[in-house]
Scaffold this active site. Structure first.
Site, PDB file in Angstrom:
ATOM      1  N   ILE A   1      82.446  74.426  31.919  1.00  0.00           N
ATOM      2  CA  ILE A   1      81.742  73.363  31.213  1.00  0.00           C
ATOM      3  C   ILE A   1      82.605  72.109  31.150  1.00  0.00           C
ATOM      4  O   ILE A   1      83.837  72.194  31.093  1.00  0.00           O
ATOM      5  CB  ILE A   1      81.314  73.826  29.790  1.00  0.00           C
ATOM      6  CG1 ILE A   1      80.431  72.771  29.116  1.00  0.00           C
ATOM      7  CG2 ILE A   1      82.516  74.215  28.948  1.00  0.00           C
ATOM      8  CD1 ILE A   1      79.718  73.272  27.860  1.00  0.00           C
ATOM      9  N   CYS A   2      81.943  70.961  31.187  1.00  0.00           N
ATOM     10  CA  CYS A   2      82.539  69.647  30.992  1.00  0.00           C
ATOM     11  C   CYS A   2      83.556  69.318  32.090  1.00  0.00           C
ATOM     12  O   CYS A   2      83.197  69.100  33.231  1.00  0.00           O
ATOM     13  CB  CYS A   2      83.131  69.571  29.591  1.00  0.00           C
ATOM     14  SG  CYS A   2      83.307  67.909  28.940  1.00  0.00           S
ATOM     15  N   HIS A   3      84.846  69.293  31.780  1.00  0.00           N
ATOM     16  CA  HIS A   3      85.890  69.054  32.774  1.00  0.00           C
ATOM     17  C   HIS A   3      86.339  70.354  33.458  1.00  0.00           C
ATOM     18  O   HIS A   3      87.116  70.321  34.408  1.00  0.00           O
ATOM     19  CB  HIS A   3      87.115  68.382  32.129  1.00  0.00           C
ATOM     20  CG  HIS A   3      86.875  66.970  31.713  1.00  0.00           C
ATOM     21  ND1 HIS A   3      86.178  66.644  30.574  1.00  0.00           N
ATOM     22  CD2 HIS A   3      87.231  65.798  32.291  1.00  0.00           C
ATOM     23  CE1 HIS A   3      86.124  65.326  30.456  1.00  0.00           C
ATOM     24  NE2 HIS A   3      86.746  64.785  31.482  1.00  0.00           N
TER      25      HIS A   3
END
Length: 191
Positions: free
Chosen positions: A112-114
């Site tokens: 998730i995300c980075h």
């Protein structure tokens, strides 16, 4: 969904700078479904968490060093984000190899995300349909991924999500994807 993941061992690969909610919320959902989660890291003792990449958010104890575990020890892998966390992981050969081995094993991996930055360094993004935090998308494209802007995307054994705002959809999807793995023999009552 209590019991859906009973006995399944889930590695959470993270380092200093991990976004607290991106480790904590999926871990809670996995644990409530019966999984046995373990924080795996490049340092022993504990890792420092952040809120919004800027604010100190306490620590998480480390259960295992990444160099001391293998894909065979777990049924699935979770890669939370935070800007600093995946940047530290991509500088550690054992962490890069762990991610590469997991993806190549066919076992489910979720980021998730980075967190999808880990796929770039492990050279496993090519040909995959992925999403991420907006600033990571150019790196994913340059690594050969098809990048989309959707809350959660599953391509084969890789599930990705954009941000903490997408955690409800991400957590629901990883429960589904992680439940596809065979239950370990000790949890199923077999010898």
């Amino acid at each position: 969904m209590a019991g859906e993941l009973t006995g399944r061992r889930i590695a959470i690969l993270a380092a200093d700078g991990v976004e607290r909610v991106e480790l904590e919320r999926p871990r809670q959902v996995l644990d409530e479904a019966g999984a046995r989660t373990a924080v795996v890291s490049i340092t022993s003792s504990e890792i420092r968490a952040r809120d919004h990449d800027l604010e100190d958010a306490g620590t998480f104890p480390v259960d295992q060093l990444v160099g001391a575990v293998s894909v065979d020890d777990y049924e699935a892998l979770l890669l939370p984000g935070g800007t600093v966390n995946p940047d530290k992981l991509r500088m550690e050969p054992a962490a890069v190899q762990f991610v590469r081995d997991f993806v190549q094993s066919g076992k489910p991996v979720a980021a998730i995300c980075h967190g999808p930055w880990n796929f770039v360094e492990a050279d496993v993004a090519r040909g995959r349909r992925l999403t991420s935090w907006p600033s990571v998308r150019t790196d994913l494209r340059n690594a050969g991924a098809e990048v989309v802007d959707e809350p959660v995307v599953t391509d084969g054994n890789i599930t990705t999500s954009r941000s903490p705002d997408d955690l409800p959809a991400f957590c629901e999807r990883i429960l589904h994807e992680f439940a596809k793995t065979p239950q370990p023999a000790d949890a199923a009552g077999r010898a």
